[in-house]
Design an enzyme around this catalytic site. Structure first.
Site, PDB file in Angstrom:
ATOM      1  N   HIS A   5     -22.399  33.036   3.907  1.00  0.00           N
ATOM      2  CA  HIS A   5     -21.984  31.898   3.073  1.00  0.00           C
ATOM      3  C   HIS A   5     -23.182  31.008   2.750  1.00  0.00           C
ATOM      4  O   HIS A   5     -24.123  30.901   3.538  1.00  0.00           O
ATOM      5  CB  HIS A   5     -20.937  31.049   3.792  1.00  0.00           C
ATOM      6  CG  HIS A   5     -19.603  31.704   3.926  1.00  0.00           C
ATOM      7  ND1 HIS A   5     -18.631  31.613   2.965  1.00  0.00           N
ATOM      8  CD2 HIS A   5     -19.084  32.463   4.931  1.00  0.00           C
ATOM      9  CE1 HIS A   5     -17.555  32.275   3.369  1.00  0.00           C
ATOM     10  NE2 HIS A   5     -17.806  32.802   4.557  1.00  0.00           N
ATOM     11  N   ASP A  10     -11.864  37.126   3.037  1.00  0.00           N
ATOM     12  CA  ASP A  10     -13.020  36.901   2.161  1.00  0.00           C
ATOM     13  C   ASP A  10     -14.205  37.798   2.526  1.00  0.00           C
ATOM     14  O   ASP A  10     -15.241  37.754   1.860  1.00  0.00           O
ATOM     15  CB  ASP A  10     -13.427  35.424   2.144  1.00  0.00           C
ATOM     16  CG  ASP A  10     -13.921  34.919   3.490  1.00  0.00           C
ATOM     17  OD1 ASP A  10     -13.319  35.274   4.518  1.00  0.00           O
ATOM     18  OD2 ASP A  10     -14.900  34.149   3.522  1.00  0.00           O
ATOM     19  N   HIS A  11     -14.012  38.641   3.542  1.00  0.00           N
ATOM     20  CA  HIS A  11     -15.019  39.628   3.920  1.00  0.00           C
ATOM     21  C   HIS A  11     -14.530  41.065   3.738  1.00  0.00           C
ATOM     22  O   HIS A  11     -15.345  41.986   3.728  1.00  0.00           O
ATOM     23  CB  HIS A  11     -15.443  39.418   5.377  1.00  0.00           C
ATOM     24  CG  HIS A  11     -16.149  38.120   5.610  1.00  0.00           C
ATOM     25  ND1 HIS A  11     -17.494  38.029   5.887  1.00  0.00           N
ATOM     26  CD2 HIS A  11     -15.693  36.848   5.573  1.00  0.00           C
ATOM     27  CE1 HIS A  11     -17.829  36.760   6.014  1.00  0.00           C
ATOM     28  NE2 HIS A  11     -16.756  36.022   5.838  1.00  0.00           N
ATOM     29  N   HIS A  37     -16.136  41.193  10.301  1.00  0.00           N
ATOM     30  CA  HIS A  37     -14.882  40.706  10.892  1.00  0.00           C
ATOM     31  C   HIS A  37     -13.774  40.780   9.856  1.00  0.00           C
ATOM     32  O   HIS A  37     -14.016  41.081   8.688  1.00  0.00           O
ATOM     33  CB  HIS A  37     -15.048  39.296  11.454  1.00  0.00           C
ATOM     34  CG  HIS A  37     -15.309  38.226  10.446  1.00  0.00           C
ATOM     35  ND1 HIS A  37     -16.481  38.133   9.737  1.00  0.00           N
ATOM     36  CD2 HIS A  37     -14.544  37.182  10.022  1.00  0.00           C
ATOM     37  CE1 HIS A  37     -16.437  37.079   8.933  1.00  0.00           C
ATOM     38  NE2 HIS A  37     -15.263  36.492   9.089  1.00  0.00           N
ATOM     39  N   ASP A  81     -20.085  35.480   9.892  1.00  0.00           N
ATOM     40  CA  ASP A  81     -19.755  34.060  10.023  1.00  0.00           C
ATOM     41  C   ASP A  81     -20.014  33.552  11.439  1.00  0.00           C
ATOM     42  O   ASP A  81     -19.390  32.584  11.877  1.00  0.00           O
ATOM     43  CB  ASP A  81     -18.282  33.821   9.665  1.00  0.00           C
ATOM     44  CG  ASP A  81     -18.024  33.890   8.165  1.00  0.00           C
ATOM     45  OD1 ASP A  81     -18.976  34.113   7.403  1.00  0.00           O
ATOM     46  OD2 ASP A  81     -16.858  33.732   7.764  1.00  0.00           O
ATOM     47  N   HIS A  99     -11.553  38.701   8.320  1.00  0.00           N
ATOM     48  CA  HIS A  99     -11.087  37.711   7.358  1.00  0.00           C
ATOM     49  C   HIS A  99     -11.137  38.260   5.933  1.00  0.00           C
ATOM     50  O   HIS A  99     -12.052  39.000   5.567  1.00  0.00           O
ATOM     51  CB  HIS A  99     -11.913  36.429   7.466  1.00  0.00           C
ATOM     52  CG  HIS A  99     -11.569  35.620   8.681  1.00  0.00           C
ATOM     53  ND1 HIS A  99     -12.392  34.642   9.183  1.00  0.00           N
ATOM     54  CD2 HIS A  99     -10.478  35.641   9.512  1.00  0.00           C
ATOM     55  CE1 HIS A  99     -11.833  34.100  10.261  1.00  0.00           C
ATOM     56  NE2 HIS A  99     -10.684  34.684  10.467  1.00  0.00           N
ATOM     57  N   HIS A 150     -16.005  33.081  16.266  1.00  0.00           N
ATOM     58  CA  HIS A 150     -15.343  32.852  14.982  1.00  0.00           C
ATOM     59  C   HIS A 150     -14.042  33.652  14.926  1.00  0.00           C
ATOM     60  O   HIS A 150     -12.977  33.123  14.617  1.00  0.00           O
ATOM     61  CB  HIS A 150     -16.286  33.252  13.852  1.00  0.00           C
ATOM     62  CG  HIS A 150     -15.744  33.032  12.475  1.00  0.00           C
ATOM     63  ND1 HIS A 150     -15.530  31.778  11.949  1.00  0.00           N
ATOM     64  CD2 HIS A 150     -15.386  33.923  11.507  1.00  0.00           C
ATOM     65  CE1 HIS A 150     -15.065  31.902  10.717  1.00  0.00           C
ATOM     66  NE2 HIS A 150     -14.960  33.188  10.427  1.00  0.00           N
TER      67      HIS A 150
END
Length: 259
Positions: free
Chosen positions: A171, A60-61, A56, A133, A58, A112
């Site tokens: 995570h 942090d990915h 996805h 996530d 975001h 998410h």
């Protein structure tokens, strides 16, 4: 034989590193930061990064994708319905891809984010799931874009995969998720036992992943919304009769957001 290792990133992210020892090619899943991948490649100069899988959009990915692609020429796979930097292959529900000789099928799992996907390797010897996530060890992702109904459906789809499926989520949230699971099902010995085990692992700074779906179905409250004790706890929290499993899920997710 594929080896899978975790490259820690940020405070609690894991970048999953898949390695094919025969070809010396490797792939990464959700590299939010290029640095951990670059450091590994520098320590192992005989290896070539050939593929980057994204669940996805975001940051942090995805934050390391463009830099890694520039440096290695790796092919970038990501969800068709989200803006993914440097994406080469746009993936939709039920699409198939092969990475390092492993065949994956794409599962659309909105909740998410609206375009979130998961990568599932359906090998009866050892099924693998890279869930991003959506499904966490003992938990699930927050609803940033989707609805409770969407996430409930997505988790149901992943939860129906074989018991032996290894779950590689993105995570290290397992301990905090289990604190919540204990609040939901304090009398569930599987939950309390897992909480004690994970507490010991984290005290030693050890990773708690991968999980497996058999364990998740016994201990993850978001996969247990049809269990009477879980519904009863949700009803107590909301003061209403949460008549459907999706309503129980919504009540649990709202509780977890403030837990």
């Amino acid at each position: 034989m594929i080896q899978i290792d975790a490259l820690p990133a940020f405070n609690d992210n894991y970048i999953w590193l898949l390695q094919d020892n025969a070809s010396k090619r490797c792939a990464v899943v959700d590299p939010g930061d290029a640095a951990p991948v670059q450091a590994w490649l520098q320590r192992n100069p005989e290896w070539q990064l050939s593929d980057i899988l994204i669940t996805h959009h975001h940051a942090d990915h995805t934050g390391g994708v463009e830099q890694l692609k520039r440096q290695t020429g790796a092919t970038v796979y990501g969800p068709a319905n989200e803006k993914i930097p440097a994406r080469d292959v746009a993936l939709s529900d039920n699409d198939h891809l092969t990475v390092l000789g492993l065949a994956f099928v794409v599962h659309a799992v909105p909740g998410h984010t609206l375009g979130h996907i998961a990568f599932y390797h359906d090998d009866p010897r050892q099924p693998l799931l890279f869930s991003g996530d959506t499904l966490f060890a003992a938990g699930c992702g927050r609803l940033f874009e989707g609805t409770p109904e969407q996430m409930h459906h997505s988790l149901g789809r992943l939860g129906a995969l074989p018991d032996s499926t290894l779950v590689y989520c993105a995570h290290e949230y397992t301990l905090s998720n289990l604190r919540f699971a204990v609040a939901v099902e304090p009398e569930n010995p599987d939950v309390t036992g897992r909480f004690e085990e994970v507490t010991r692992l984290r005290e030693q700074n050890r990773i708690t992943l991968p999980s497996n779906l058999a364990l998740e179905r016994r201990t993850n409250p978001f996969l247990r919304v049809s269990i009477d004790a879980v519904k009863q706890k949700a009803d107590e929290r909301t003061g209403t009769d949460n008549a459907s499993p999706a309503a129980v899920f919504a009540a649990l997710r709202a509780w977890k957001d403030k837990f």
